[in-house]
Design an enzyme around this catalytic site. Structure first.
Site, PDB file in Angstrom:
ATOM      1  N   ARG A 196      11.344   5.532  13.243  1.00 16.03           N
ATOM      2  CA  ARG A 196      10.008   6.255  12.956  1.00 16.03           C
ATOM      3  C   ARG A 196       9.146   5.820  14.365  1.00 16.03           C
ATOM      4  O   ARG A 196       9.382   5.597  15.293  1.00 16.03           O
ATOM      5  CB  ARG A 196       9.392   5.802  11.601  1.00 16.03           C
ATOM      6  CG  ARG A 196      10.475   6.504  10.532  1.00 16.03           C
ATOM      7  CD  ARG A 196      10.043   6.104   9.317  1.00 16.03           C
ATOM      8  NE  ARG A 196       8.441   6.905   9.055  1.00 16.03           N
ATOM      9  CZ  ARG A 196       7.655   6.486   7.885  1.00 16.03           C
ATOM     10  NH1 ARG A 196       8.073   5.451   7.069  1.00 16.03           N
ATOM     11  NH2 ARG A 196       6.661   7.169   8.013  1.00 16.03           N
TER      12      ARG A 196
ATOM     13  N   ARG B   6       5.651   0.837  13.818  1.00 19.39           N
ATOM     14  CA  ARG B   6       6.358   0.529  12.731  1.00 19.39           C
ATOM     15  C   ARG B   6       7.496  -0.066  13.217  1.00 19.39           C
ATOM     16  O   ARG B   6       8.218  -0.943  12.249  1.00 19.39           O
ATOM     17  CB  ARG B   6       6.873   1.891  11.890  1.00 19.39           C
ATOM     18  CG  ARG B   6       5.712   2.696  11.079  1.00 19.39           C
ATOM     19  CD  ARG B   6       6.381   3.602  10.245  1.00 19.39           C
ATOM     20  NE  ARG B   6       5.345   4.574   9.904  1.00 19.39           N
ATOM     21  CZ  ARG B   6       4.803   4.528   9.008  1.00 19.39           C
ATOM     22  NH1 ARG B   6       4.541   3.707   8.238  1.00 19.39           N
ATOM     23  NH2 ARG B   6       3.698   5.736   9.044  1.00 19.39           N
TER      24      ARG B   6
ATOM     25  N   TYR C   2      10.674   9.077   1.760  1.00 18.17           N
ATOM     26  CA  TYR C   2      10.582   8.112   0.863  1.00 18.17           C
ATOM     27  C   TYR C   2      11.301   8.657  -0.390  1.00 18.17           C
ATOM     28  O   TYR C   2      11.684   7.675  -1.379  1.00 18.17           O
ATOM     29  CB  TYR C   2       9.120   7.786   0.534  1.00 18.17           C
ATOM     30  CG  TYR C   2       8.326   7.154   1.533  1.00 18.17           C
ATOM     31  CD1 TYR C   2       8.755   5.829   2.044  1.00 18.17           C
ATOM     32  CD2 TYR C   2       7.360   7.853   2.300  1.00 18.17           C
ATOM     33  CE1 TYR C   2       7.904   5.512   3.259  1.00 18.17           C
ATOM     34  CE2 TYR C   2       6.660   7.259   3.296  1.00 18.17           C
ATOM     35  CZ  TYR C   2       6.902   6.401   3.689  1.00 18.17           C
ATOM     36  OH  TYR C   2       6.342   5.837   4.794  1.00 18.17           O
TER      37      TYR C   2
ATOM     38  N   GLU D  80      12.913  -8.883   3.202  1.00 18.05           N
ATOM     39  CA  GLU D  80      12.121  -7.667   3.470  1.00 18.05           C
ATOM     40  C   GLU D  80      12.724  -6.359   3.206  1.00 18.05           C
ATOM     41  O   GLU D  80      13.888  -6.368   3.666  1.00 18.05           O
ATOM     42  CB  GLU D  80      11.619  -7.993   5.036  1.00 18.05           C
ATOM     43  CG  GLU D  80      10.767  -6.712   5.577  1.00 18.05           C
ATOM     44  CD  GLU D  80      10.477  -6.750   6.966  1.00 18.05           C
ATOM     45  OE1 GLU D  80       9.771  -5.800   7.589  1.00 18.05           O
ATOM     46  OE2 GLU D  80      10.796  -8.002   7.675  1.00 18.05           O
TER      47      GLU D  80
ATOM     48  N   ASN E  44       8.133  -5.294   0.152  1.00 16.68           N
ATOM     49  CA  ASN E  44       7.943  -4.224   0.769  1.00 16.68           C
ATOM     50  C   ASN E  44       6.576  -4.128   0.983  1.00 16.68           C
ATOM     51  O   ASN E  44       5.822  -3.629  -0.044  1.00 16.68           O
ATOM     52  CB  ASN E  44       8.462  -2.798   0.306  1.00 16.68           C
ATOM     53  CG  ASN E  44       8.490  -1.721   1.012  1.00 16.68           C
ATOM     54  OD1 ASN E  44       7.519  -1.552   2.081  1.00 16.68           O
ATOM     55  ND2 ASN E  44       8.905  -0.606   0.677  1.00 16.68           N
TER      56      ASN E  44
ATOM     57  N   ARG F 164       4.392  11.229  -2.057  1.00 14.82           N
ATOM     58  CA  ARG F 164       4.247  11.195  -0.774  1.00 14.82           C
ATOM     59  C   ARG F 164       5.256  11.172   0.288  1.00 14.82           C
ATOM     60  O   ARG F 164       6.228  10.429   0.148  1.00 14.82           O
ATOM     61  CB  ARG F 164       3.316   9.711  -0.208  1.00 14.82           C
ATOM     62  CG  ARG F 164       3.288   9.255   1.181  1.00 14.82           C
ATOM     63  CD  ARG F 164       2.820   8.004   1.313  1.00 14.82           C
ATOM     64  NE  ARG F 164       2.592   7.592   2.733  1.00 14.82           N
ATOM     65  CZ  ARG F 164       2.885   6.367   3.203  1.00 14.82           C
ATOM     66  NH1 ARG F 164       3.585   5.594   2.490  1.00 14.82           N
ATOM     67  NH2 ARG F 164       2.884   6.157   4.469  1.00 14.82           N
TER      68      ARG F 164
ATOM     69  N   ASP G 174       1.718 -15.778   7.188  1.00 14.27           N
ATOM     70  CA  ASP G 174       1.450 -17.059   6.847  1.00 14.27           C
ATOM     71  C   ASP G 174       1.745 -17.506   5.428  1.00 14.27           C
ATOM     72  O   ASP G 174       2.236 -18.606   5.103  1.00 14.27           O
ATOM     73  CB  ASP G 174      -0.180 -17.297   7.115  1.00 14.27           C
ATOM     74  CG  ASP G 174      -0.423 -17.288   8.839  1.00 14.27           C
ATOM     75  OD1 ASP G 174       0.565 -17.295   9.541  1.00 14.27           O
ATOM     76  OD2 ASP G 174      -1.448 -17.205   9.155  1.00 14.27           O
TER      77      ASP G 174
ATOM     78  N   HIS H 136      12.239  -1.994   3.250  1.00 14.21           N
ATOM     79  CA  HIS H 136      11.852  -0.617   3.464  1.00 14.21           C
ATOM     80  C   HIS H 136      12.601   0.321   3.057  1.00 14.21           C
ATOM     81  O   HIS H 136      13.871   0.370   3.425  1.00 14.21           O
ATOM     82  CB  HIS H 136      11.372  -0.626   5.013  1.00 14.21           C
ATOM     83  CG  HIS H 136      10.482  -1.745   5.474  1.00 14.21           C
ATOM     84  ND1 HIS H 136       9.205  -1.839   5.085  1.00 14.21           N
ATOM     85  CD2 HIS H 136      10.614  -2.683   6.140  1.00 14.21           C
ATOM     86  CE1 HIS H 136       8.611  -2.699   5.654  1.00 14.21           C
ATOM     87  NE2 HIS H 136       9.422  -3.351   6.353  1.00 14.21           N
ATOM     88  N   LEU H 137      12.211   1.314   2.285  1.00 17.72           N
ATOM     89  CA  LEU H 137      12.740   2.337   1.709  1.00 17.72           C
ATOM     90  C   LEU H 137      13.388   3.456   3.008  1.00 17.72           C
ATOM     91  O   LEU H 137      14.652   3.930   3.230  1.00 17.72           O
ATOM     92  CB  LEU H 137      11.957   3.309   1.022  1.00 17.72           C
ATOM     93  CG  LEU H 137      11.479   2.832  -0.331  1.00 17.72           C
ATOM     94  CD1 LEU H 137      10.540   3.693  -0.844  1.00 17.72           C
ATOM     95  CD2 LEU H 137      12.750   2.501  -1.294  1.00 17.72           C
TER      96      LEU H 137
ATOM     97  N   ALA I   8       2.668  -0.583   5.108  1.00 17.44           N
ATOM     98  CA  ALA I   8       2.011  -0.892   6.243  1.00 17.44           C
ATOM     99  C   ALA I   8       1.607  -1.903   6.832  1.00 17.44           C
ATOM    100  O   ALA I   8       1.506  -2.423   8.069  1.00 17.44           O
ATOM    101  CB  ALA I   8       0.894   0.255   6.381  1.00 17.44           C
TER     102      ALA I   8
ATOM    103  N   PRO J 271       0.742  -1.167   0.105  1.00 18.38           N
ATOM    104  CA  PRO J 271       0.159  -0.079   0.105  1.00 18.38           C
ATOM    105  C   PRO J 271       1.054   1.102  -0.035  1.00 18.38           C
ATOM    106  O   PRO J 271       1.868   1.237   0.600  1.00 18.38           O
ATOM    107  CB  PRO J 271      -0.739  -0.158   1.182  1.00 18.38           C
ATOM    108  CG  PRO J 271      -0.719  -1.409   1.467  1.00 18.38           C
ATOM    109  CD  PRO J 271       0.431  -2.212   1.200  1.00 18.38           C
ATOM    110  N   ASN J 272       0.392   2.125  -0.819  1.00 20.90           N
ATOM    111  CA  ASN J 272       0.893   3.728  -1.089  1.00 20.90           C
ATOM    112  C   ASN J 272       2.272   3.624  -1.832  1.00 20.90           C
ATOM    113  O   ASN J 272       2.612   4.919  -1.963  1.00 20.90           O
ATOM    114  CB  ASN J 272       0.951   4.124   0.283  1.00 20.90           C
ATOM    115  CG  ASN J 272      -0.491   4.292   0.899  1.00 20.90           C
ATOM    116  OD1 ASN J 272      -1.464   4.839   0.455  1.00 20.90           O
ATOM    117  ND2 ASN J 272      -0.432   3.879   2.352  1.00 20.90           N
TER     118      ASN J 272
ATOM    119  N   HIS K 147       3.245  -4.299   9.276  1.00 19.90           N
ATOM    120  CA  HIS K 147       3.286  -4.408  10.905  1.00 19.90           C
ATOM    121  C   HIS K 147       1.639  -4.870  11.175  1.00 19.90           C
ATOM    122  O   HIS K 147       1.380  -4.690  12.434  1.00 19.90           O
ATOM    123  CB  HIS K 147       3.334  -2.642  11.105  1.00 19.90           C
ATOM    124  CG  HIS K 147       4.187  -2.023  10.446  1.00 19.90           C
ATOM    125  ND1 HIS K 147       5.649  -2.448  10.829  1.00 19.90           N
ATOM    126  CD2 HIS K 147       4.427  -1.256   9.531  1.00 19.90           C
ATOM    127  CE1 HIS K 147       6.355  -1.566   9.833  1.00 19.90           C
ATOM    128  NE2 HIS K 147       5.712  -0.893   9.139  1.00 19.90           N
TER     129      HIS K 147
END
Length: 156
Positions: free
Chosen positions: A108, A112, A24, A99, A75, A19, A88, A101-102, A78, A11-12, A81
């Site tokens: 943060r 998170r 980011y 995994e 990635n 954003r 699963d 994350h930028l 959200a 998402p996003n 979390h």
């Protein structure tokens, strides 16, 4: 046959460049996709980049990787979390996932700091911006070439 790696964005991430660029960066999702494909080409990987704002799409793609990919860069945004379903799915497919994350999620908001992805990921890269995707693809290329990570020499 060229190994396939799915690069899945949650998402996003479609709003990259718009954003919160202070967090980011100014690059867009198209820029990130181009970087991943170029990295994949350099590493001898076919990279399939996808993005969705919907948890079920990510779960479906992770399940698809079971038979269609040799690795996953994820990635989950959200959903990292909150999503036991993504946890699963990763656990079920038996495909190594990194995994990414930028931003540095640990610098943060406290919500998170917990990840449902990390316990089932082969590795975690945070806070390195788009370079994190390149590093994840490098790690997967090595893992695919040498499925037993303990067989990799340690180099300085």
């Amino acid at each position: 046959m060229t190994p396939v790696v799915f690069v899945l964005n949650g998402p996003n991430l479609n709003l990259l460049g718009l954003r919160e660029p202070a967090i980011y960066g100014a690059g867009t999702l198209a820029d990130l996709e181009e970087l991943c494909r170029a990295s994949g080409s350099r590493l001898g990987l076919t990279v399939d980049v996808r993005q969705s704002n919907h948890e079920g799409d990510l779960v479906d793609w992770i399940q698809e990787a079971r038979t269609a990919a040799q690795g996953i860069v994820l990635n989950a945004g959200a959903l990292t979390h909150t999503s036991v379903a993504i946890h699963d799915a990763l656990r079920a497919v038996g495909v190594p996932a990194i995994e990414v994350h930028l931003s540095n999620v640990h610098a943060r908001e406290s919500f998170r700091h917990h990840s449902y992805v990390s316990p089932v990921a082969a590795g975690v890269i945070v806070g390195l911006g788009p370079d994190g995707y390149d590093f994840a693809l490098q790690a997967l290329a090595r893992r695919i070439a040498r499925p037993d990570p303990s067989s990799e020499p340690i180099t300085a």
